[in-house]
Design an enzyme around this catalytic site. Structure first.
Site, PDB file in Angstrom:
ATOM      1  N   ASP A  59       0.772  -1.216   0.029  1.00  0.00           N
ATOM      2  CA  ASP A  59      -0.061   0.207   0.187  1.00  0.00           C
ATOM      3  C   ASP A  59       1.003   1.354   0.044  1.00  0.00           C
ATOM      4  O   ASP A  59       1.662   1.573   0.783  1.00  0.00           O
ATOM      5  CB  ASP A  59      -0.739   0.055   1.247  1.00  0.00           C
ATOM      6  CG  ASP A  59      -2.205   0.924   1.054  1.00  0.00           C
ATOM      7  OD1 ASP A  59      -2.230   1.385  -0.020  1.00  0.00           O
ATOM      8  OD2 ASP A  59      -2.630   1.203   1.937  1.00  0.00           O
TER       9      ASP A  59
ATOM     10  N   ARG B 136      -0.017   7.589  -2.982  1.00  0.00           N
ATOM     11  CA  ARG B 136       0.541   8.573  -1.933  1.00  0.00           C
ATOM     12  C   ARG B 136       1.891   9.135  -2.603  1.00  0.00           C
ATOM     13  O   ARG B 136       2.447  10.161  -2.729  1.00  0.00           O
ATOM     14  CB  ARG B 136       0.463   8.624  -0.757  1.00  0.00           C
ATOM     15  CG  ARG B 136      -0.979   8.553  -0.335  1.00  0.00           C
ATOM     16  CD  ARG B 136      -1.218   7.879   1.202  1.00  0.00           C
ATOM     17  NE  ARG B 136      -1.323   6.607   1.085  1.00  0.00           N
ATOM     18  CZ  ARG B 136      -1.129   5.806   2.185  1.00  0.00           C
ATOM     19  NH1 ARG B 136      -0.975   6.140   3.229  1.00  0.00           N
ATOM     20  NH2 ARG B 136      -1.510   4.384   2.045  1.00  0.00           N
ATOM     21  N   TRP B 137       2.787   7.871  -2.659  1.00  0.00           N
ATOM     22  CA  TRP B 137       4.225   8.182  -3.275  1.00  0.00           C
ATOM     23  C   TRP B 137       4.230   9.094  -4.519  1.00  0.00           C
ATOM     24  O   TRP B 137       4.882   9.865  -4.517  1.00  0.00           O
ATOM     25  CB  TRP B 137       4.818   6.665  -3.228  1.00  0.00           C
ATOM     26  CG  TRP B 137       6.350   6.981  -3.920  1.00  0.00           C
ATOM     27  CD1 TRP B 137       7.467   6.939  -2.856  1.00  0.00           C
ATOM     28  CD2 TRP B 137       6.816   7.075  -5.142  1.00  0.00           C
ATOM     29  NE1 TRP B 137       8.482   6.843  -3.697  1.00  0.00           N
ATOM     30  CE2 TRP B 137       8.268   7.006  -4.823  1.00  0.00           C
ATOM     31  CE3 TRP B 137       6.361   7.131  -6.348  1.00  0.00           C
ATOM     32  CZ2 TRP B 137       9.149   6.853  -6.084  1.00  0.00           C
ATOM     33  CZ3 TRP B 137       7.076   6.992  -7.606  1.00  0.00           C
ATOM     34  CH2 TRP B 137       8.430   7.062  -7.252  1.00  0.00           C
TER      35      TRP B 137
ATOM     36  N   HIS C  92       2.188   2.922  -9.180  1.00  0.00           N
ATOM     37  CA  HIS C  92       2.243   1.768  -9.396  1.00  0.00           C
ATOM     38  C   HIS C  92       3.516   1.011  -9.953  1.00  0.00           C
ATOM     39  O   HIS C  92       4.027   0.009  -9.830  1.00  0.00           O
ATOM     40  CB  HIS C  92       0.965   1.457 -10.112  1.00  0.00           C
ATOM     41  CG  HIS C  92      -0.311   1.847  -9.357  1.00  0.00           C
ATOM     42  ND1 HIS C  92      -0.407   1.380  -8.008  1.00  0.00           N
ATOM     43  CD2 HIS C  92      -1.394   2.588  -9.670  1.00  0.00           C
ATOM     44  CE1 HIS C  92      -1.526   2.020  -7.486  1.00  0.00           C
ATOM     45  NE2 HIS C  92      -2.230   2.497  -8.367  1.00  0.00           N
TER      46      HIS C  92
ATOM     47  N   SER D 129      -7.298  -5.866  -5.394  1.00  0.00           N
ATOM     48  CA  SER D 129      -8.336  -6.528  -4.774  1.00  0.00           C
ATOM     49  C   SER D 129      -9.502  -6.544  -5.619  1.00  0.00           C
ATOM     50  O   SER D 129      -9.632  -5.749  -6.577  1.00  0.00           O
ATOM     51  CB  SER D 129      -8.542  -5.854  -3.435  1.00  0.00           C
ATOM     52  OG  SER D 129      -9.180  -4.781  -3.628  1.00  0.00           O
ATOM     53  N   SER D 130     -10.488  -7.174  -5.248  1.00  0.00           N
ATOM     54  CA  SER D 130     -11.766  -7.228  -5.632  1.00  0.00           C
ATOM     55  C   SER D 130     -12.383  -6.178  -5.643  1.00  0.00           C
ATOM     56  O   SER D 130     -13.423  -5.766  -6.643  1.00  0.00           O
ATOM     57  CB  SER D 130     -12.597  -8.499  -4.809  1.00  0.00           C
ATOM     58  OG  SER D 130     -11.881  -9.630  -4.475  1.00  0.00           O
TER      59      SER D 130
ATOM     60  N   ARG E 232     -11.776   1.771  -8.443  1.00  0.00           N
ATOM     61  CA  ARG E 232     -11.110   2.973  -8.755  1.00  0.00           C
ATOM     62  C   ARG E 232     -11.314   3.498  -9.855  1.00  0.00           C
ATOM     63  O   ARG E 232     -12.078   3.167 -11.001  1.00  0.00           O
ATOM     64  CB  ARG E 232      -9.609   2.476  -8.714  1.00  0.00           C
ATOM     65  CG  ARG E 232      -9.295   2.343  -7.182  1.00  0.00           C
ATOM     66  CD  ARG E 232      -7.720   2.080  -6.828  1.00  0.00           C
ATOM     67  NE  ARG E 232      -7.532   1.898  -5.358  1.00  0.00           N
ATOM     68  CZ  ARG E 232      -6.308   2.034  -5.129  1.00  0.00           C
ATOM     69  NH1 ARG E 232      -5.329   2.297  -5.695  1.00  0.00           N
ATOM     70  NH2 ARG E 232      -6.077   1.643  -3.678  1.00  0.00           N
TER      71      ARG E 232
ATOM     72  N   LEU F 178      11.525 -20.226  -4.322  1.00  0.00           N
ATOM     73  CA  LEU F 178      10.698 -19.328  -3.630  1.00  0.00           C
ATOM     74  C   LEU F 178       9.154 -19.435  -4.319  1.00  0.00           C
ATOM     75  O   LEU F 178       9.391 -19.468  -5.630  1.00  0.00           O
ATOM     76  CB  LEU F 178      11.135 -17.898  -3.762  1.00  0.00           C
ATOM     77  CG  LEU F 178      10.284 -16.801  -3.311  1.00  0.00           C
ATOM     78  CD1 LEU F 178      10.703 -16.040  -1.696  1.00  0.00           C
ATOM     79  CD2 LEU F 178       9.920 -15.752  -3.990  1.00  0.00           C
TER      80      LEU F 178
ATOM     81  N   ARG G  19      -5.096  -2.164   9.115  1.00  0.00           N
ATOM     82  CA  ARG G  19      -6.157  -3.107   8.750  1.00  0.00           C
ATOM     83  C   ARG G  19      -5.651  -4.142   7.807  1.00  0.00           C
ATOM     84  O   ARG G  19      -4.484  -4.078   6.886  1.00  0.00           O
ATOM     85  CB  ARG G  19      -7.308  -2.432   8.132  1.00  0.00           C
ATOM     86  CG  ARG G  19      -7.140  -1.550   7.181  1.00  0.00           C
ATOM     87  CD  ARG G  19      -8.479  -0.652   6.878  1.00  0.00           C
ATOM     88  NE  ARG G  19      -8.214   0.173   5.499  1.00  0.00           N
ATOM     89  CZ  ARG G  19      -8.017   1.400   5.877  1.00  0.00           C
ATOM     90  NH1 ARG G  19      -8.175   2.137   7.253  1.00  0.00           N
ATOM     91  NH2 ARG G  19      -7.678   2.362   5.173  1.00  0.00           N
TER      92      ARG G  19
HETATM   93  C1  IPE Z   1      -0.986   0.296  -4.079  1.00  0.00           C
HETATM   94  O1  IPE Z   1      -1.264   1.454  -3.229  1.00  0.00           O
HETATM   95  C2  IPE Z   1      -2.281  -0.502  -3.992  1.00  0.00           C
HETATM   96  C3  IPE Z   1      -3.000  -1.378  -5.020  1.00  0.00           C
HETATM   97  C4  IPE Z   1      -3.906  -1.429  -5.166  1.00  0.00           C
HETATM   98  C5  IPE Z   1      -1.996  -1.580  -6.410  1.00  0.00           C
HETATM   99  P1  IPE Z   1      -2.577   2.594  -3.315  1.00  0.00           P
HETATM  100  O2  IPE Z   1      -2.856   2.791  -4.910  1.00  0.00           O
HETATM  101  O3  IPE Z   1      -3.481   1.995  -2.463  1.00  0.00           O
HETATM  102  O4  IPE Z   1      -1.792   3.552  -2.647  1.00  0.00           O
HETATM  103  P2  IPE Z   1      -2.399   4.866  -1.826  1.00  0.00           P
HETATM  104  O5  IPE Z   1      -3.118   4.189  -0.669  1.00  0.00           O
HETATM  105  O6  IPE Z   1      -3.422   5.541  -2.704  1.00  0.00           O
HETATM  106  O7  IPE Z   1      -1.265   5.654  -1.459  1.00  0.00           O
HETATM  107 MG    MG Z   2      -4.188   2.543  -0.760  1.00  0.00          MG
END
Ligand code: IPE
Ligand code: MG
Length: 229
Positions: free
Chosen positions: A2, A6-7, A19, A47-48, A53, A113, A169
């Protein structure tokens, strides 16, 4: 994983750039885990619920997956990584689904792995699909039968779950398998999660006492226990 969005936002970049950076970090992270003797790494990539988004972010994530599928497999093969995709395939494009199947088949023999990529995955989805499978087989709904029907039945439950990005969470990740996992929350955003951050998580993991419902005393080595003889 996660914190990609924001990054990117902090750098005035589009979320998809975060991403993309996240994929680069994952590539390094897989190597770092293999070097530290981690046998199974399971990552939550989509995720489902992520379908909700904005459409351009969803299509950006799909494109990134397609690119990764075409570029990363030779190195994963060379590094002894067996790739598994976990999640509902039905909604994915035929190109992505075929790429997943090919990547999985090409790396199936690797043993260093296991890399599970949870994509279009939800912990509740896995429990529900396992229950449907058990019912269809006419079996009794026991823990063991459900366990065997899970999409992650090919690996043991996780010892350690790391969530980056500051939230505390599970967000529908590994709900069934997390029963006795140690949880580790990091404020670092995923694109900043480097080898030192992994080492800090592993060190913290080793400081935890895993009792599985027992008492601390019961866990002491036999030699320390008063002898009954
Ligand atoms: C990556 O982080 C999680 C994915 C769904 C690929 P986010 O896209 O949730 O990043 P933030 O939480 O908005 O910073
Ligand atoms: Mg996020």
């Amino acid at each position: 994983m996660d914190g990609n969005g924001r990054w990117a936002s902090r750098r005035f970049l589009p979320r998809v750039a975060g991403h993309k950076q996240g994929v680069d970090v994952l590539r390094r992270f897989v190597k770092a885990c293999a070097a530290r003797g981690v046998g199974v790494l399971t990552v939550f990539a989509f995720s489902s619920e992520n379908w909700q988004r904005p459409a351009d972010e969803v299509s950006g994530l799909m494109d990134l997956l397609a690119i990764a599928l075409s570029r990363e497999v030779p190195q994963l093969k060379a590094d002894g990584v067996a790739l598994h995709f976990v999640g509902e395939r039905a909604r994915l494009s035929p190109k992505v689904a075929a790429g997943m199947a090919r990547a999985q088949a090409e790396t199936a023999g690797n043993t260093r792995l296991v890399l599970n990529v949870c994509f279009n995955y939800g912990g509740r989805w896995d429990i529900a699909q396992a229950a449907a499978k058990v019912a269809a087989q006419g079996l009794v709904m026991t823990e063991a039968n459900l366990d065997a029907a899970m999409a992650l039945a090919h690996v043991p439950p996780p010892d350690l779950i790391i969530r980056t990005g500051g939230e505390q969470r599970l967000s529908n990740f590994l709900l069934w398998q997390a029963a006795y996992a140690e949880l580790y929350f990091s404020d670092k955003l995923w694109p900043e999660f480097d080898d030192a951050a992994l080492d800090a998580a592993i060190e913290e993991f080793h400081s935890r006492e895993r009792r599985y419902g027992k008492t601390s005393q019961q866990l002491e080595p036999q030699s320390k226990q008063p002898s009954a003889a």
